[in-house]
Design a protein around this motif. Structure first.
Motif, short mmCIF file in Angstrom:
data_model
loop_
_atom_site.label_atom_id
_atom_site.label_comp_id
_atom_site.label_asym_id
_atom_site.label_seq_id
_atom_site.Cartn_x
_atom_site.Cartn_y
_atom_site.Cartn_z
N GLY A 160 31.59 2.73 -42.50
CA GLY A 160 30.37 3.53 -42.40
C GLY A 160 29.29 2.81 -41.60
O GLY A 160 28.56 3.43 -40.82
N ILE A 161 29.19 1.49 -41.81
CA ILE A 161 28.23 0.69 -41.04
C ILE A 161 28.55 0.76 -39.55
O ILE A 161 27.67 0.98 -38.70
N ILE A 162 29.81 0.59 -39.21
CA ILE A 162 30.23 0.60 -37.80
C ILE A 162 30.02 1.98 -37.19
O ILE A 162 29.56 2.11 -36.04
N ARG A 185 14.97 -6.64 -41.82
CA ARG A 185 14.91 -6.54 -43.29
C ARG A 185 16.28 -6.32 -43.91
O ARG A 185 16.48 -6.57 -45.09
N ASP A 186 17.24 -5.82 -43.12
CA ASP A 186 18.59 -5.56 -43.63
C ASP A 186 19.58 -6.63 -43.19
O ASP A 186 20.77 -6.37 -43.02
N PHE A 268 24.91 5.52 -44.86
CA PHE A 268 23.53 5.69 -45.33
C PHE A 268 22.72 4.42 -45.09
O PHE A 268 21.52 4.48 -44.78
N ASP A 269 23.35 3.26 -45.22
CA ASP A 269 22.65 1.99 -44.96
C ASP A 269 22.13 1.92 -43.53
O ASP A 269 21.10 1.28 -43.27
N PRO A 337 27.32 1.00 -54.28
CA PRO A 337 25.91 0.69 -54.05
C PRO A 337 25.63 0.32 -52.59
O PRO A 337 26.48 -0.24 -51.90
N CYS A 338 24.43 0.65 -52.16
CA CYS A 338 23.99 0.26 -50.82
C CYS A 338 23.78 -1.25 -50.77
O CYS A 338 23.54 -1.90 -51.78
N ARG A 339 23.85 -1.80 -49.57
CA ARG A 339 23.54 -3.21 -49.36
C ARG A 339 22.23 -3.40 -48.61
O ARG A 339 21.83 -4.52 -48.34
N SER A 340 21.56 -2.31 -48.27
CA SER A 340 20.31 -2.39 -47.53
C SER A 340 19.13 -2.28 -48.49
O SER A 340 19.28 -2.10 -49.69
N GLU A 341 17.91 -2.34 -47.93
CA GLU A 341 16.70 -2.22 -48.73
C GLU A 341 16.53 -0.82 -49.32
O GLU A 341 15.73 -0.62 -50.23
N LYS A 342 17.28 0.13 -48.83
CA LYS A 342 17.19 1.49 -49.35
C LYS A 342 17.67 1.60 -50.79
O LYS A 342 17.37 2.56 -51.49
#
Length: 397
Positions: A160-162, A185-186, A268-269, A337-342
């Motif tokens: 999803g990141i890619i 920030r991410d 989503f990240d 779970p997300c790995r970003s600040e979101k």
């Protein structure tokens, strides 16, 4: 392993189809078996349905207080015939078709995973023609198992990141690489990928962005092996295909997206956003992409609506209904779970609806509820999202 289970199930069904008796036999004779009671119960109950459809006299003419004459028309007999006396379901002259079906159910359709089982690819059109393969596929997608290996879930998230912010490249000299760009920030996202597959993380385009780059062949091959078949962005698939051709790797077909697939979390990240509208009292979870094809599957699995963003030449998937938001926050994102600040805003969604239900948003600023609402908004707005709009219309666009 399954051969002995086949014999055991045949023996049980020759004795009784009473739920309590079956459980007693299993617990007594197979206390340490990896195949749970629910797995065997499923197979036996499925065979009961088959025998009802085939008008087996030992079922349809059985004495029962719960199922009177006309049982053949009650195809909702999906669990158990409510009788406690022994019923000889499977005599010695059991037809080869049913024997083959039992074996197929055990050999091909039962998947054991961390103490849970998953029935899939079940095809019995000759016995239950009213169930189409399309409906079965839809059911499998929405009821996919949340229990996966940690590495599989990570690779789904990485895909999803890619698809969102990644890019596969092959230089003129024939060197392959992967690049992913995120906001500073991410940075945790990029360092997680670096920790697993190697590569380098450096500042990019000023001091607000970071670029991850992987060109080491061993690390790149390991990454491709992990995400091959999980990429969904058509542009990214073509890019990956060129690298696969370079290294003589077969490019796998992308499988249909399932509910608990970690892909949405990664997407989503990178291309997602979460924000609220004070006037309408709604939280919005969105994701933008120029290719609508990617977003259509999200509507089918998670709800929401797709809007055309004409000026940006893109499309936006938007969820704003309370039921859809809470389902994503309390179900999907708890598993992936997300790995970003979101992630911080996602964890604040439940509190938002709690305060709204208490009418804290309309309470006096000097009251305890009013202060709690102000404190909530200060914390929410401190987590600025680059995709959050500065103003909102009724539909959140």
């Amino acid at each position: 392993q399954y051969g002995s289970l086949f014999s055991f199930i045949v023996w049980i069904m020759q004795q009784t189809i009473c739920r309590n008796a079956v459980n007693w036999y299993i617990n007594l004779l197979l206390p340490d078996t990896r195949v749970g009671v629910s797995s065997l119960n499923y197979v036996i109950s499925f065979l009961v349905k088959i025998l009802v459809i085939m008008d087996n006299p030992q079922i349809t003419k059985a004495r029962s207080e719960n199922y009177k004459p006309g049982i053949t028309e009650f195809l909702g007999l999906c669990m158990w015939v409510g009788i406690s006396e022994a019923i000889r379901l499977l005599p010695t002259s059991l037809s080869k078709k049913i024997k083959d079906l039992i074996f197929a159910l055990l050999q091909c359709s039962i998947r054991l995973e961390k103490g849970y089982f998953l029935m899939k690819n079940l095809k019995y059109s000759t016995l239950a023609s009213d169930y189409s393969e399309n409906s079965l596929a839809k059911t499998r997608n929405k009821n996919s198992s949340p229990f996966k290996e940690k590495e599989d879930r990570f690779n789904e998230w990485l895909a999803g990141i890619i698809d969102g912010d990644g890019c596969f490249q092959v230089s003129k000299k024939g060197y392959a690489s992967l690049e992913i760009v995120t906001q500073l920030r991410d940075k945790r996202i990029l360092y997680l990928i670096k920790q697993k597959y190697g590569g380098a993380v450096k500042l990019h385009a000023g001091d607000n962005y970071l670029r991850y780059r992987l060109h080491h062949k061993a690390g790149l091959l390991s990454l491709i092996n992990g995400i091959n078949g999980l990429i969904r962005n058509p542009i990214r698939i073509l890019q990956l295909g060129k690298i696969c051709n370079l290294y003589d790797i077969k490019l796998k077909d992308t499988q249909p997206l399932t509910y608990y697939n970690g892909w949405l979390s990664g997407f989503f990240d990178t291309d997602g956003s979460i924000y609220l509208n004070e006037k309408s009292g709604q939280i919005f979870i969105t994701a933008s992409q120029k290719n609508r094809f990617i977003l259509d599957a999200l509507v089918e699995l998670y709800g929401g609506t797709i809007y055309a963003m004409v000026k940006q030449d893109a499309f936006k998937w938007t969820c704003y209904k309370k039921k859809e938001i809470l389902s994503l926050v309390n179900d999907y994102f708890k598993v992936n779970p997300c790995r970003s600040e979101k992630l911080t805003r996602l964890t604040m969604a439940n509190r938002f609806y709690e305060l709204r239900q208490l009418h804290a948003h309309s309470a006096s600023p000097a009251s305890d509820l009013g202060k709690a609402w102000k404190h909530y908004l200060v914390k929410w707005n401190s987590l600025l999202d680059k995709d959050a709009p500065s103003s909102f219309s009724d539909d959140g666009e």
